[in-house]
Design an enzyme around this catalytic site. Structure first.
Site, PDB file in Angstrom:
ATOM      1  N   ASP A   1       7.253  21.938  46.927  1.00 31.22           N
ATOM      2  CA  ASP A   1       7.084  22.689  45.679  1.00 31.22           C
ATOM      3  C   ASP A   1       5.688  22.323  45.155  1.00 31.22           C
ATOM      4  OD1 ASP A   1       7.649  23.795  42.993  1.00 31.22           O
ATOM      5  OD2 ASP A   1       7.803  21.667  42.435  1.00 31.22           O
TER       6      ASP A   1
ATOM      7  N   ASP B   1       4.161  22.981  41.341  1.00 33.44           N
ATOM      8  CA  ASP B   1       4.073  22.479  39.968  1.00 33.44           C
ATOM      9  C   ASP B   1       5.093  21.377  39.694  1.00 33.44           C
ATOM     10  OD1 ASP B   1       3.417  25.829  39.201  1.00 33.44           O
ATOM     11  OD2 ASP B   1       1.989  24.202  38.928  1.00 33.44           O
TER      12      ASP B   1
ATOM     13  N   THR C   1       6.690  27.945  46.280  1.00 32.13           N
ATOM     14  CA  THR C   1       6.481  27.783  44.853  1.00 32.13           C
ATOM     15  C   THR C   1       6.693  29.068  44.069  1.00 32.13           C
ATOM     16  OG1 THR C   1       4.822  27.201  43.172  1.00 32.13           O
ATOM     17  CG2 THR C   1       3.998  28.213  45.182  1.00 32.13           C
TER      18      THR C   1
ATOM     19  N   PRO D   1      -3.138  32.083  43.230  1.00 29.30           N
ATOM     20  CA  PRO D   1      -4.441  31.502  42.832  1.00 29.30           C
ATOM     21  C   PRO D   1      -4.334  30.066  42.321  1.00 29.30           C
ATOM     22  CG  PRO D   1      -4.248  33.735  41.994  1.00 29.30           C
ATOM     23  CD  PRO D   1      -2.895  33.356  42.526  1.00 29.30           C
TER      24      PRO D   1
HETATM   25  C1  XBP Z   1       6.662  26.319  38.399  1.00 30.43           C
HETATM   26  C2  XBP Z   1       6.831  27.596  37.679  1.00 30.43           C
HETATM   27  C3  XBP Z   1       5.619  28.437  37.431  1.00 30.43           C
HETATM   28  C4  XBP Z   1       4.606  27.675  36.597  1.00 30.43           C
HETATM   29  C5  XBP Z   1       3.608  28.605  35.962  1.00 30.43           C
HETATM   30  O1  XBP Z   1       6.535  26.681  39.741  1.00 30.43           O
HETATM   31  O2  XBP Z   1       7.951  27.952  37.342  1.00 30.43           O
HETATM   32  O3  XBP Z   1       6.050  29.586  36.737  1.00 30.43           O
HETATM   33  O4  XBP Z   1       5.302  27.030  35.529  1.00 30.43           O
HETATM   34  O5  XBP Z   1       2.942  29.346  36.970  1.00 30.43           O
HETATM   35  P1  XBP Z   1       6.992  25.636  40.942  1.00 30.43           P
HETATM   36  P2  XBP Z   1       2.859  30.952  36.846  1.00 30.43           P
HETATM   37  O6  XBP Z   1       7.588  24.403  40.286  1.00 30.43           O
HETATM   38  O7  XBP Z   1       7.985  26.415  41.760  1.00 30.43           O
HETATM   39  O8  XBP Z   1       5.707  25.329  41.677  1.00 30.43           O
HETATM   40  O9  XBP Z   1       2.446  31.242  35.408  1.00 30.43           O
HETATM   41  O10 XBP Z   1       1.810  31.371  37.856  1.00 30.43           O
HETATM   42  O11 XBP Z   1       4.233  31.443  37.169  1.00 30.43           O
HETATM   43 MG    MG Z   2       8.142  22.486  40.326  1.00 32.16          MG
END
Ligand code: XBP
Ligand code: MG
Length: 241
Positions: A9, A11, A117, A122
């Site tokens: 993952d 974020d 993810t 980007p």
């Molecule tokens: C985390 C999310 C994303 C980010 C924001 O993604 O839910 O929505 O919070 O990014 P992960 P965007 O943990 O699956 O990596 O605004 O581009 O969605």
């Molecule tokens: Mg995450």
């Protein structure tokens, strides 16, 4: 089955990026002339909804606001992504402990490395440029991100897409996540999951994970992952460390 791939993952797992996401949303709201400000408590609550555009929609609904038009929402989110990628370029968000080491060990063992993810592509490129100094496609063999799937985490779709692109089975793969929605998505796709809660997810229920650690530098991660057979991994680990 033998371990063939690691799927990460982004974020909260590769790096603590959500605070920069929060700041980027607020910068985009201000630029659009919207009197919306998400504080940390707002954002912790809203993070239960994955996907930035979906999160804005959840906020509009929560506050009973007139929803933005689709084009306006896409423009707002595109500017938010611009603020995020600019913020990442400053180098202020490092990789979490253990991530680089784990990926190096994976490469040494000939494992494929992938990303699954909800975040926009980007953002993945910006993170890889800022931390590894390389394009995301040079760091990972497979990237499955954002709107490539209609159903975002906790739906399994993004992991199913990553597995298909990798050409491996779920039983040959280990997932690394930080959130309840992410652990659920990987689990539903049939993967064994290691969870390392992040600043914004430490209150969430990660009990579907096969292993829960403070971060990926925990020796339990390398101990389990270095076994040749995932069977011994998934049968032998405690659910929490
Ligand atoms: C985390 C999310 C994303 C980010 C924001 O993604 O839910 O929505 O919070 O990014 P992960 P965007 O943990 O699956 O990596 O605004 O581009 O969605
Ligand atoms: Mg995450």
């Amino acid at each position: 089955m033998t371990l063939k791939a690691l799927i990460f993952d982004v974020d909260g797992t590769l790096a603590e990026t959500e605070e920069l996401h929060r700041e980027s949303f607020n910068a985009a709201f201000a630029e659009a002339g919207l009197a919306w400000v998400w504080d940390r408590d707002d954002y912790r609550r809203l993070l239960a909804v994955t996907g930035g555009k979906e999160r804005v929609r959840a906020f509009e609904s929560e506050r009973g606001l007139n929803p933005l038009g689709e084009d306006a929402l896409r423009a707002l989110h595109s500017h938010k992504t611009m603020f995020f990628t600019e913020g990442m370029a400053t180098g202020r968000v490092p990789l979490r402990p253990g991530v680089e080491e784990l990926m190096l060990r994976g490469r040494e063992r000939g494992l494929a490395l992938a990303v699954a993810t909800t975040t926009s592509r980007p953002n993945v490129d910006a993170l890889c440029r800022a931390t590894w100094g390389r394009k995301a496609a040079e760091v990972f063999d497979v990237i499955a991100a954002g709107d490539e799937v209609a159903a975002k985490k906790p739906a399994p779709d993004i992991y199913v897409l990553a597995l298909a692109r990798l050409g491996v089975d779920a039983g040959e793969t280990l997932a690394f996540e930080d959130s309840e929605a992410g652990v659920a998505a990987a689990h539903r796709a049939g993967l064994s999951v290691v969870a390392a809660p992040s600043v914004y997810t430490c209150h969430q229920d990660l009990s579907l994970a096969d292993l829960i650690v403070a971060d990926l530098a925990d020796p339990a991660v390398m101990a389990a992952f270095t076994r040749r057979s995932l069977r011994s991994y998934s049968e032998s680990i405690d659910r929490t460390v």
